[in-house]
Design an enzyme around this catalytic site. Structure first.
Site, PDB file in Angstrom:
ATOM      1  N   CYS A   2     -10.354  60.135  -2.687  1.00 10.21           N
ATOM      2  CA  CYS A   2     -10.477  58.869  -1.680  1.00 10.21           C
ATOM      3  C   CYS A   2      -9.535  58.730  -1.579  1.00 10.21           C
ATOM      4  O   CYS A   2      -8.319  58.704  -1.546  1.00 10.21           O
ATOM      5  CB  CYS A   2     -11.350  57.680  -2.605  1.00 10.21           C
ATOM      6  SG  CYS A   2     -12.443  57.504  -3.589  1.00 10.21           S
ATOM      7  N   ARG A  27      -8.753  63.872   2.087  1.00 12.83           N
ATOM      8  CA  ARG A  27      -8.569  63.455   0.291  1.00 12.83           C
ATOM      9  C   ARG A  27      -9.996  62.949   0.104  1.00 12.83           C
ATOM     10  O   ARG A  27     -10.519  62.613  -1.431  1.00 12.83           O
ATOM     11  CB  ARG A  27      -8.649  61.686   0.246  1.00 12.83           C
ATOM     12  CG  ARG A  27      -6.925  62.261   1.085  1.00 12.83           C
ATOM     13  CD  ARG A  27      -5.979  60.008   0.605  1.00 12.83           C
ATOM     14  NE  ARG A  27      -6.004  59.867  -0.906  1.00 12.83           N
ATOM     15  CZ  ARG A  27      -4.882  60.401  -1.810  1.00 12.83           C
ATOM     16  NH1 ARG A  27      -4.500  60.828  -1.286  1.00 12.83           N
ATOM     17  NH2 ARG A  27      -5.499  59.982  -2.636  1.00 12.83           N
ATOM     18  N   TRP A  74     -15.082  60.143  -1.640  1.00 10.48           N
ATOM     19  CA  TRP A  74     -14.808  61.695  -1.783  1.00 10.48           C
ATOM     20  C   TRP A  74     -15.675  60.614  -3.493  1.00 10.48           C
ATOM     21  O   TRP A  74     -14.901  60.004  -3.955  1.00 10.48           O
ATOM     22  CB  TRP A  74     -14.050  62.414  -1.948  1.00 10.48           C
ATOM     23  CG  TRP A  74     -14.164  63.178  -3.208  1.00 10.48           C
ATOM     24  CD1 TRP A  74     -14.902  64.738  -2.943  1.00 10.48           C
ATOM     25  CD2 TRP A  74     -14.142  63.888  -4.807  1.00 10.48           C
ATOM     26  NE1 TRP A  74     -15.141  65.326  -3.607  1.00 10.48           N
ATOM     27  CE2 TRP A  74     -15.097  64.812  -4.862  1.00 10.48           C
ATOM     28  CE3 TRP A  74     -14.293  62.870  -5.803  1.00 10.48           C
ATOM     29  CZ2 TRP A  74     -14.856  65.504  -5.884  1.00 10.48           C
ATOM     30  CZ3 TRP A  74     -14.391  63.767  -7.086  1.00 10.48           C
ATOM     31  CH2 TRP A  74     -15.185  65.109  -7.494  1.00 10.48           C
ATOM     32  N   ASN A  98      -9.934  53.174  -4.792  1.00  4.71           N
ATOM     33  CA  ASN A  98      -9.844  54.927  -4.805  1.00  4.71           C
ATOM     34  C   ASN A  98      -9.305  55.093  -6.105  1.00  4.71           C
ATOM     35  O   ASN A  98      -8.381  54.567  -6.616  1.00  4.71           O
ATOM     36  CB  ASN A  98      -8.089  55.977  -4.145  1.00  4.71           C
ATOM     37  CG  ASN A  98      -7.853  56.457  -4.768  1.00  4.71           C
ATOM     38  OD1 ASN A  98      -8.741  57.181  -5.179  1.00  4.71           O
ATOM     39  ND2 ASN A  98      -6.979  57.241  -4.712  1.00  4.71           N
ATOM     40  N   GLY A  99     -10.313  55.641  -7.286  1.00  5.15           N
ATOM     41  CA  GLY A  99      -9.953  55.748  -8.926  1.00  5.15           C
ATOM     42  C   GLY A  99     -11.711  56.042  -9.352  1.00  5.15           C
ATOM     43  O   GLY A  99     -11.980  55.705  -8.695  1.00  5.15           O
ATOM     44  N   GLU A 479      -5.496  83.308  -7.710  1.00  6.98           N
ATOM     45  CA  GLU A 479      -5.554  82.774  -6.663  1.00  6.98           C
ATOM     46  C   GLU A 479      -6.351  83.279  -5.411  1.00  6.98           C
ATOM     47  O   GLU A 479      -7.175  82.141  -4.695  1.00  6.98           O
ATOM     48  CB  GLU A 479      -4.502  82.644  -6.623  1.00  6.98           C
ATOM     49  CG  GLU A 479      -3.295  81.978  -4.940  1.00  6.98           C
ATOM     50  CD  GLU A 479      -4.375  80.538  -5.363  1.00  6.98           C
ATOM     51  OE1 GLU A 479      -5.029  79.901  -6.382  1.00  6.98           O
ATOM     52  OE2 GLU A 479      -3.602  79.641  -3.796  1.00  6.98           O
ATOM     53  N   LYS A 483      -9.312  80.592  -3.590  1.00  5.37           N
ATOM     54  CA  LYS A 483      -9.428  80.794  -2.523  1.00  5.37           C
ATOM     55  C   LYS A 483     -10.530  80.683  -1.432  1.00  5.37           C
ATOM     56  O   LYS A 483     -10.921  79.885  -0.517  1.00  5.37           O
ATOM     57  CB  LYS A 483      -7.986  81.381  -1.062  1.00  5.37           C
ATOM     58  CG  LYS A 483      -7.457  80.371  -0.668  1.00  5.37           C
ATOM     59  CD  LYS A 483      -5.972  79.406  -1.417  1.00  5.37           C
ATOM     60  CE  LYS A 483      -6.539  78.323  -2.283  1.00  5.37           C
ATOM     61  NZ  LYS A 483      -5.048  78.072  -2.878  1.00  5.37           N
ATOM     62  N   GLU A 486     -13.431  78.852  -2.866  1.00  3.19           N
ATOM     63  CA  GLU A 486     -13.026  76.838  -2.119  1.00  3.19           C
ATOM     64  C   GLU A 486     -14.008  76.486  -1.140  1.00  3.19           C
ATOM     65  O   GLU A 486     -14.209  75.778  -0.569  1.00  3.19           O
ATOM     66  CB  GLU A 486     -11.944  77.077  -2.388  1.00  3.19           C
ATOM     67  CG  GLU A 486     -11.490  75.432  -2.181  1.00  3.19           C
ATOM     68  CD  GLU A 486     -10.041  75.103  -2.381  1.00  3.19           C
ATOM     69  OE1 GLU A 486      -9.485  76.285  -2.156  1.00  3.19           O
ATOM     70  OE2 GLU A 486      -9.304  74.571  -2.172  1.00  3.19           O
ATOM     71  N   HIS A 502     -15.674  96.125 -19.783  1.00  2.00           N
ATOM     72  CA  HIS A 502     -16.045  95.201 -21.048  1.00  2.00           C
ATOM     73  C   HIS A 502     -17.117  94.960 -20.738  1.00  2.00           C
ATOM     74  O   HIS A 502     -17.697  93.378 -21.547  1.00  2.00           O
ATOM     75  CB  HIS A 502     -14.946  94.676 -21.796  1.00  2.00           C
ATOM     76  CG  HIS A 502     -13.719  95.885 -22.225  1.00  2.00           C
ATOM     77  ND1 HIS A 502     -14.442  96.617 -23.316  1.00  2.00           N
ATOM     78  CD2 HIS A 502     -12.217  95.669 -22.079  1.00  2.00           C
ATOM     79  CE1 HIS A 502     -13.283  97.274 -23.474  1.00  2.00           C
ATOM     80  NE2 HIS A 502     -12.212  96.905 -22.333  1.00  2.00           N
ATOM     81  N   LYS A 601      -8.656  66.922  -1.063  1.00  2.00           N
ATOM     82  CA  LYS A 601      -7.191  67.455  -2.018  1.00  2.00           C
ATOM     83  C   LYS A 601      -6.954  66.932  -3.095  1.00  2.00           C
ATOM     84  O   LYS A 601      -5.684  67.614  -3.733  1.00  2.00           O
ATOM     85  CB  LYS A 601      -6.400  67.528  -0.489  1.00  2.00           C
ATOM     86  CG  LYS A 601      -4.457  67.530  -0.672  1.00  2.00           C
ATOM     87  CD  LYS A 601      -4.933  69.003  -0.054  1.00  2.00           C
ATOM     88  CE  LYS A 601      -3.678  69.803  -0.381  1.00  2.00           C
ATOM     89  NZ  LYS A 601      -3.761  71.086  -0.249  1.00  2.00           N
TER      90      LYS A 601
HETATM   91  C1  F6R Z   1      -6.677  75.068  -4.312  1.00  3.62           C
HETATM   92  C2  F6R Z   1      -5.767  74.167  -4.583  1.00  3.62           C
HETATM   93  C3  F6R Z   1      -6.753  73.258  -5.751  1.00  3.62           C
HETATM   94  C4  F6R Z   1      -5.343  72.457  -6.645  1.00  3.62           C
HETATM   95  C5  F6R Z   1      -5.437  71.427  -7.696  1.00  3.62           C
HETATM   96  C6  F6R Z   1      -4.306  70.528  -8.612  1.00  3.62           C
HETATM   97  O1  F6R Z   1      -6.869  75.837  -2.571  1.00  3.62           O
HETATM   98  O2  F6R Z   1      -5.543  73.072  -3.712  1.00  3.62           O
HETATM   99  O3  F6R Z   1      -6.609  73.815  -6.799  1.00  3.62           O
HETATM  100  O4  F6R Z   1      -3.299  73.496  -6.627  1.00  3.62           O
HETATM  101  O5  F6R Z   1      -6.213  70.270  -7.098  1.00  3.62           O
HETATM  102  O6  F6R Z   1      -3.134  70.025  -7.250  1.00  3.62           O
HETATM  103  P1  F6R Z   1      -1.911  69.486  -6.835  1.00  3.62           P
HETATM  104  O7  F6R Z   1      -1.401  71.067  -6.852  1.00  3.62           O
HETATM  105  O8  F6R Z   1      -2.444  68.463  -6.300  1.00  3.62           O
HETATM  106  O9  F6R Z   1      -1.643  68.792  -8.990  1.00  3.62           O
END
Ligand code: F6R
Length: 606
Positions: A2, A27, A74, A98-99, A479, A483, A486, A502, A601
């Site tokens: 949010c 957000r 969100w 937000n929260g 990673e 990506k 996601e 395994h 985000k």
């Molecule tokens: C994936 C991504 C998330 C963040 C995670 C932690 O692309 O961006 O997995 O890495 O939510 O976020 P931060 O780094 O802001 O603590």
């Protein structure tokens, strides 16, 4: 999780809110809404869906209002409907939140006995009623906020309009971010800087429990005991251009291309005489000398960076490193001892679980180093030492440049710690020089964009994919898989190449795409035999390797060959290729690259 905005001043509040919400949409983007002072009343307009739905609903009207609040959501409590959208209004209070209010059910029952009726399923509407009930009693917005804070459990940043104070916006935060900003027309409250960078770089950071009142260019602050507070005004280093797409089709594409710059900006100021030096960041000299164990905690991409950090620090400095998902660490009562330190890695500096892990370490007397991108964020402020990464604003939900600079920090810390543990200077100098060399090679991976993109296009109809690798390649596989999942929504799993047989190898059938990472010379023969095992079962293999490594073409169907570097430094090149694969797979599948479904985000809730 949010985004919130508030404005009071000479500009059109509606237009300020819409502009800010567009910059905060990363957000959360389940719904959006505004509340505007129009004449003597507050008008609430909200709509399920993207900001464009709200724009449509607002039409050409509402331009005259000079004070308002806005929200992009969100969803946590209640599905993303019009009714659950913010702002919420109860009695004479209208707010955006937000929260998460954890005790909202208990408060709801209590408020219902006072006659409050609720239309939404949200915790935020309960908060509005609680503040209203306090406002009814005291008649003072400030006291009402103070009294409500006593009762609210959980995390919140609110922007609030009180009937009876037209043209005034109040804000308060605990556990969720909130800044106040000013320009020569008025003042803004916002979840973070990109919301207001188009108007001003002058801002104030609100601390835990602090309250702000904004009316035109006048902003006043109070601490959690409601004592007046004088706060230092800060000029942001980030510019509006940095927070915009700058000619690229996607923020993610722009941010991938910014990596060479971000890496230089993060690393070069930390070098003195050819060696890492963090004294300007406040990290005491010899910090690692007596450290017997390091504990890294983070989430998602930052967690995978932590895994790379573990390999680097253990190899070079021989300090044992434990890496934890922050969400698990906080509930597993970790065994921590003397002479240990912790590292929290976070782009946003607001991730709720990472912040909780930081607090746990501090409570247990463990000094905490934070590696954070957003200046003034909660993690940055609460850590004992904060080492900022200089990636600039990262807007795309999928993290790219923030990961690379976090990894660069891991190299620097590993070399620094090695010095404290007595590793010879010549070896540390050579590591540092290698780090600079690999940074200078990152543009060469960007030049391979089309080739990598062509491979990714073959994933358009893929249902399932496997990433495999060993050692550092395994950390990168995780990673790469994250990506891809996601943003392209292709089911994808990362496996340590030696572990496949395994169980998981039973999922490999004719044509299953496998991306095999093979950049570690010492592990190459083993990795290649694992690749042959999947190939023998029909997998379609893309091999990502490096110049100079002896791989035979029969081991794969396609190959991406990165510039030659020592395997220790491969992650910084490899990750760019993996990001390009994910981005292009998402594009050919018609996905919303910068705003993938269900995500936000900044994850400020557990
Ligand atoms: C994936 C991504 C998330 C963040 C995670 C932690 O692309 O961006 O997995 O890495 O939510 O976020 P931060 O780094 O802001 O603590």
């Amino acid at each position: 999780m949010c985004g919130i905005i508030g404005y009071s001043g000479e500009r059109s509040a509606c237009s300020v809110c819409l502009t800010a919400l567009a910059n905060l949409e990363y957000r959360g983007y389940d719904s959006a809404g505004v509340a505007l002072w129009e004449g003597d009343t507050v008008q609430v307009i909200k709509a399920q869906g993207r900001l464009s739905c709200l724009r449509e609903r607002l039409g050409q009207g509402h331009g005259a209002s000079r004070c308002g609040i806005g929200h992009t959501r969100w969803a946590t409590h209640g599905s993303p409907t019009d009714i659950n959208s913010h702002p919420h209004r109860q009695g004479r209070v209208t707010l955006v939140h937000n929260g998460i209010i954890e005790n909202y059910l208990e408060l709801r029952a209590e408020l219902e006995t006072l006659g409050y009726r609720f239309v939404s399923e949200t915790d935020s509407e309960i908060a509005a009623a609680l503040i209203d009930s306090c406002y009814v009693r005291s008649g003072s917005p400030l006291e009402a906020i103070g009294a409500a804070m006593e009762r609210l459990e959980g995390s919140y940043a609110f922007a609030i309009l009180f009937d009876g104070e037209p043209g005034v916006v109040y804000g308060v935060r605990k556990g969720s971010p909130l800044i106040a900003a000013v320009d020569d027309t008025g003042c803004f409250l916002a979840s973070d800087l990109p919301a207001v960078l188009g108007y001003t770089r002058e801002h104030y950071l609100l601390g835990e429990g602090e309250v702000v009142r904004g009316e035109g260019t006048q902003v006043c602050f109070w601490d959690r005991e409601l004592r007046p507070l004088s706060k230092k005004r800060i000029t942001a280093e980030w510019s509006m251009e940095e927070a915009q797409k700058g000619g690229y089709d996607y923020f993610m594409l722009k941010e991938i291309h910014e990596q060479p710059r971000a890496l230089r900006d993060t690393v070069l100021p930390r070098l003195r005489d050819g060696l890492p030096d963090f004294t300007a960041d406040g990290l005491p000299e010899g910090f690692f000398r007596n450290i017997r164990k390091l504990n890294i905690a983070a989430c998602g991409t930052a967690l995978y960076c932590g895994m790379v950090g573990k390999a680097l620090i253990e190899r070079l400095a021989r300090i044992p490193v434990e890496v934890d998902m922050a969400s698990e660490l906080r509930y597993r009562n970790p065994i921590l001892g003397e002479n240990e330190a912790a590292v929290i890695i976070s782009q946003s500096g607001e991730t709720a679980d990472s912040l909780a892990a930081l607090r746990l370490f501090k409570e247990r007397g463990i000094p905490v180093i934070a590696i954070v991108n957003v200046v003034g964020s909660s993690i940055a402020r609460e850590a004992d030492y904060c080492l900022y990464t200089y990636a600039g604003p990262e807007i795309a939900v999928a993290s790219t440049k923030a990961y690379s600079v976090q990894v660069a920090m891991m190299y620097l810390l590993a070399i620094l710690a090695a010095g404290d543990k007595g590793v010879e200077e010549a070896a540390r100098r050579s590591e540092t020089a290698d780090l600079l060399r690999v940074i200078s090679l990152t543009p060469r991976v960007l030049e391979m964009y089309d080739q990598i993109g062509r491979y990714a296009a073959t994933l358009r109809d893929a249902h399932s994919l496997f990433y495999i690798g060993r050692g550092l390649d395994y950390s990168l596989a995780m990673e790469g898989a994250l990506k891809l999942k996601e943003i392209s929504y292709i089911h994808c799993e990362a496996y340590a190449a030696g572990e496949l047989k395994h169980g998981t190898i039973s999922l490999i059938t004719e044509g299953t795409p496998v991306i095999a990472l093979a950049t570690q010379a010492d592990l190459l023969p083993k990795t290649l035999s694992n690749i042959r095992e999947v190939k023998a079962r029909g997998a379609r293999v893309l091999l990502v390797t490096m110049e100079g490594l002896p791989v035979d073409d029969t081991a794969c169907d396609e190959k991406i060959v990165l510039p030659a570097v020592d395997g220790r430094f491969a992650p910084l090149l490899l990750v760019i290729a993996l990001q390009i694969i994910a981005l292009n797979a998402a594009i050919v599948r018609g996905c919303d690259v910068d705003k993938p479904r269900n995500l936000a985000k900044s994850v400020t809730v557990e």
